[in-house]
Write a protein that holds these residues in place. Sequence first.
Motif, PDB file in Angstrom:
ATOM      1  N   LYS A   2      19.553  19.785  27.977  1.00  0.00           N
ATOM      2  CA  LYS A   2      19.229  21.006  28.711  1.00  0.00           C
ATOM      3  C   LYS A   2      20.084  21.012  29.968  1.00  0.00           C
ATOM      4  O   LYS A   2      20.006  20.093  30.776  1.00  0.00           O
ATOM      5  N   ILE A   3      20.921  22.044  30.108  1.00  0.00           N
ATOM      6  CA  ILE A   3      21.898  22.079  31.185  1.00  0.00           C
ATOM      7  C   ILE A   3      21.750  23.362  31.987  1.00  0.00           C
ATOM      8  O   ILE A   3      21.614  24.453  31.416  1.00  0.00           O
ATOM      9  N   VAL A   4      21.792  23.247  33.307  1.00  0.00           N
ATOM     10  CA  VAL A   4      21.780  24.402  34.190  1.00  0.00           C
ATOM     11  C   VAL A   4      23.168  24.550  34.814  1.00  0.00           C
ATOM     12  O   VAL A   4      23.694  23.602  35.392  1.00  0.00           O
ATOM     13  N   VAL A   5      23.742  25.732  34.660  1.00  0.00           N
ATOM     14  CA  VAL A   5      25.022  26.059  35.289  1.00  0.00           C
ATOM     15  C   VAL A   5      24.728  26.939  36.498  1.00  0.00           C
ATOM     16  O   VAL A   5      24.071  27.980  36.375  1.00  0.00           O
ATOM     17  N   LEU A   6      25.212  26.534  37.651  1.00  0.00           N
ATOM     18  CA  LEU A   6      24.974  27.269  38.886  1.00  0.00           C
ATOM     19  C   LEU A   6      26.205  28.108  39.204  1.00  0.00           C
ATOM     20  O   LEU A   6      27.249  27.577  39.586  1.00  0.00           O
ATOM     21  N   GLY A   7      26.089  29.410  39.012  1.00  0.00           N
ATOM     22  CA  GLY A   7      27.196  30.320  39.238  1.00  0.00           C
ATOM     23  C   GLY A   7      27.580  31.070  37.981  1.00  0.00           C
ATOM     24  O   GLY A   7      27.734  30.461  36.914  1.00  0.00           O
ATOM     25  N   ALA A   8      27.719  32.404  38.089  1.00  0.00           N
ATOM     26  CA  ALA A   8      28.032  33.236  36.926  1.00  0.00           C
ATOM     27  C   ALA A   8      29.331  34.007  37.112  1.00  0.00           C
ATOM     28  O   ALA A   8      29.481  35.130  36.641  1.00  0.00           O
ATOM     29  N   GLY A   9      30.294  33.379  37.814  1.00  0.00           N
ATOM     30  CA  GLY A   9      31.641  33.921  37.816  1.00  0.00           C
ATOM     31  C   GLY A   9      32.359  33.494  36.553  1.00  0.00           C
ATOM     32  O   GLY A   9      31.746  32.928  35.635  1.00  0.00           O
ATOM     33  N   VAL A  10      33.659  33.726  36.489  1.00  0.00           N
ATOM     34  CA  VAL A  10      34.382  33.397  35.266  1.00  0.00           C
ATOM     35  C   VAL A  10      34.334  31.897  34.975  1.00  0.00           C
ATOM     36  O   VAL A  10      34.289  31.490  33.801  1.00  0.00           O
ATOM     37  N   ILE A  11      34.302  31.055  36.000  1.00  0.00           N
ATOM     38  CA  ILE A  11      34.239  29.605  35.787  1.00  0.00           C
ATOM     39  C   ILE A  11      32.870  29.208  35.228  1.00  0.00           C
ATOM     40  O   ILE A  11      32.771  28.422  34.277  1.00  0.00           O
ATOM     41  N   GLY A  12      31.796  29.730  35.825  1.00  0.00           N
ATOM     42  CA  GLY A  12      30.465  29.397  35.339  1.00  0.00           C
ATOM     43  C   GLY A  12      30.206  29.902  33.935  1.00  0.00           C
ATOM     44  O   GLY A  12      29.612  29.205  33.102  1.00  0.00           O
ATOM     45  N   VAL A  13      30.645  31.114  33.636  1.00  0.00           N
ATOM     46  CA  VAL A  13      30.385  31.703  32.318  1.00  0.00           C
ATOM     47  C   VAL A  13      31.188  30.999  31.230  1.00  0.00           C
ATOM     48  O   VAL A  13      30.672  30.737  30.134  1.00  0.00           O
ATOM     49  N   THR A  27      21.223  27.286  30.718  1.00  0.00           N
ATOM     50  CA  THR A  27      20.727  28.355  31.584  1.00  0.00           C
ATOM     51  C   THR A  27      21.715  28.539  32.728  1.00  0.00           C
ATOM     52  O   THR A  27      22.151  27.568  33.332  1.00  0.00           O
ATOM     53  N   VAL A  28      22.084  29.779  32.996  1.00  0.00           N
ATOM     54  CA  VAL A  28      22.987  30.107  34.097  1.00  0.00           C
ATOM     55  C   VAL A  28      22.183  30.823  35.182  1.00  0.00           C
ATOM     56  O   VAL A  28      21.450  31.772  34.892  1.00  0.00           O
ATOM     57  N   ILE A  29      22.331  30.370  36.421  1.00  0.00           N
ATOM     58  CA  ILE A  29      21.604  30.963  37.553  1.00  0.00           C
ATOM     59  C   ILE A  29      22.617  31.520  38.547  1.00  0.00           C
ATOM     60  O   ILE A  29      23.580  30.843  38.916  1.00  0.00           O
ATOM     61  N   ASP A  30      22.379  32.750  38.995  1.00  0.00           N
ATOM     62  CA  ASP A  30      23.296  33.377  39.952  1.00  0.00           C
ATOM     63  C   ASP A  30      22.516  34.379  40.800  1.00  0.00           C
ATOM     64  O   ASP A  30      21.620  35.062  40.312  1.00  0.00           O
ATOM     65  N   ARG A  31      22.914  34.502  42.067  1.00  0.00           N
ATOM     66  CA  ARG A  31      22.207  35.388  42.985  1.00  0.00           C
ATOM     67  C   ARG A  31      22.526  36.863  42.750  1.00  0.00           C
ATOM     68  O   ARG A  31      21.766  37.740  43.166  1.00  0.00           O
ATOM     69  N   ALA A 248      21.089  17.970  33.037  1.00  0.00           N
ATOM     70  CA  ALA A 248      22.365  17.932  33.755  1.00  0.00           C
ATOM     71  C   ALA A 248      22.573  19.257  34.467  1.00  0.00           C
ATOM     72  O   ALA A 248      22.027  20.294  34.063  1.00  0.00           O
ATOM     73  N   PHE A 249      23.377  19.219  35.526  1.00  0.00           N
ATOM     74  CA  PHE A 249      23.629  20.400  36.350  1.00  0.00           C
ATOM     75  C   PHE A 249      25.130  20.547  36.574  1.00  0.00           C
ATOM     76  O   PHE A 249      25.828  19.554  36.808  1.00  0.00           O
ATOM     77  N   VAL A 250      25.597  21.783  36.509  1.00  0.00           N
ATOM     78  CA  VAL A 250      27.017  22.086  36.726  1.00  0.00           C
ATOM     79  C   VAL A 250      27.130  23.007  37.938  1.00  0.00           C
ATOM     80  O   VAL A 250      26.540  24.096  37.958  1.00  0.00           O
ATOM     81  N   VAL A 251      27.877  22.584  38.943  1.00  0.00           N
ATOM     82  CA  VAL A 251      28.090  23.395  40.135  1.00  0.00           C
ATOM     83  C   VAL A 251      29.387  24.179  39.957  1.00  0.00           C
ATOM     84  O   VAL A 251      30.474  23.606  39.927  1.00  0.00           O
TER      85      VAL A 251
END
Length: 434
Positions: A2-13, A27-31, A248-251
Motif C-alpha cells: 500500500k503506497i501513498v504518493v504525495l503530489g498530483a503533478g506530472v511527476i506524482g501521477v 493513493t495519491v494526495i494533493d491539495r 511506503a510513501f513517495v514525496v
Amino acid sequence: MKIVVLGAGVIGVTSAWYLARAGHEVTVIDRQQAAALETSFANAGEISPGYASPWAAPGIPLKALKWMFQEHAPLIVQPRPDWAKISWLARMLMNCTTSAYAVNKSRMVRLAEYSRDCLIELRSETGISYDERTQGTLQLFRTEKQVAAAEKDIAVLKADGVPFEVLDADACVAAEPGLAAARDKIAGGLRLPGDETGDCFKFTQSLARMAETQGVTFRHGVSIDRLEAEGDRIVAVQTSEGRVTADAFVVALGSYSPMLVREFGIRLPVYPVKGYSITVPIVDEARAPVSTVMDETHKIAITRLGDRIRVGGMAEIAGFDLSLRSKRQATLTHSVEDLFGGAGDQSRASFWCGLRPMTPDGTPIVGRSPIANLFLNTGHGTLGWTMAAGSGRVLADIVSGRQAEIDTAGLGHSRYLPAPRAARQRLGKTALPA
C-alpha cells in the motif's frame, strides 16, 4: 504494498501509474482540486532529452551579471534576503565548471532519453493523446558566439549517442518555415530530431483518469500537514482529512518537497525557480512553429501545441512568490513576435507562472531516502515534463525492489542527504509541519 504518493503533478501521477502497473495499491494526495494544476499546468511543452542541460554551466556567472542589465533578461534574482536562496546559488556556482557540467549533463540526458522511450511505450500501450508532436527541437542561435559555445553540448551529445544536426540559417528555416521572415536574425542552429512536444496538463489529466481504471485512488483538495514516524519508518501522513497509513510513501511535491522531510534530518537542496509562460491562439498557420524552437538569446522555448503556441521561459529567483509580472510577459511576447511575427493573436494570450523545483546541479533526486520506506521523486527543474515517465518508472522499480533499467548513479539522495543513521535517529522525535 500500500503506497501513498504525495503530489498530483506530472511527476506524482506518472509515479502512481507505474506503481499501480507494478501491482501496488496506490493513493495519491494533493491539495488542488484536480491533477496538474500547479507547475505542470502551463509549462513550455517541450520533451527535450537532447536539450537536457544543467543551468550550472561554465560562463554562467559572467552571463548572469550581464543579464542583470538587459531589458529581456532570462535570469532575474530578486534582492530580498533569503538564506535558502543564498545557499542554493552558492552550490549552483560550485557546479559551473567544465567537469561538473559534463557529469551533470550526462546524468540528465541518460534519464531524459530513457524517459522519452518510456513515454513512447506508454503512448503506444494506452493511446493517450495530449497534442503531441514528434518533430524535434531546434535550438536557435542568433550570434556566431552562441554557435561556437554549442560545441560543449555537442561533445556530450556525441558521447551519449544522442542524434543531432548542426544547421546553418537556411537549414533552420527549412526545418521551421515560420522563421522565414526572421532569416537575417539567425546565425545557425542545433536540431535534435529525437525530441517531442506536448501539453503536459492534458497528458497528466488523461493519465490520472487512466490510473483510476488501474485502481489508483486520487484524493484531491486534501492538504498534507506532516509525516508521522514510529521507530525507523514513516507510518502515516497527517492530512486535513485525517491520518492516512501505508507501507511506503513517495514525496513528489516539487518545490515543496524539502518542507515535508527536513525535520527528519533530510536536507533537499531543491529551490523554487519561477518560470513564466503565455499561451497564444494561432491565427496564421504559415507563420507558426512546427515543433519547439529554443531562442538561445532569451532562453525561451516556443512550442506548437495543437492550435496554440506556448511560449515559456525565464528564471526568477524569488522564493515562493507567484505574482504575475507584466514585464515578464513582455519578454515572452517579444521573443515569439521577433521570430514568428503574426503567427498568434497576442490580444488573446493567457499569462501564467509556476515554480520549478531545481537542484543546484540540475539533476533530479529519484529513489530511496535515508528512511527505508520513504522515497523521493523531485528536483526536476525545467525538465519535469521531459523526465516524468522515466522518473516514474525508475521510482516504481526501486520501490518494488527491482533493478532499474538504467544506471541510477547520481540520481539518489547520496548527493545531498545525511547518512541514514542520522536520519533514523531523528525519527519518532519530531513532528513535521508542512
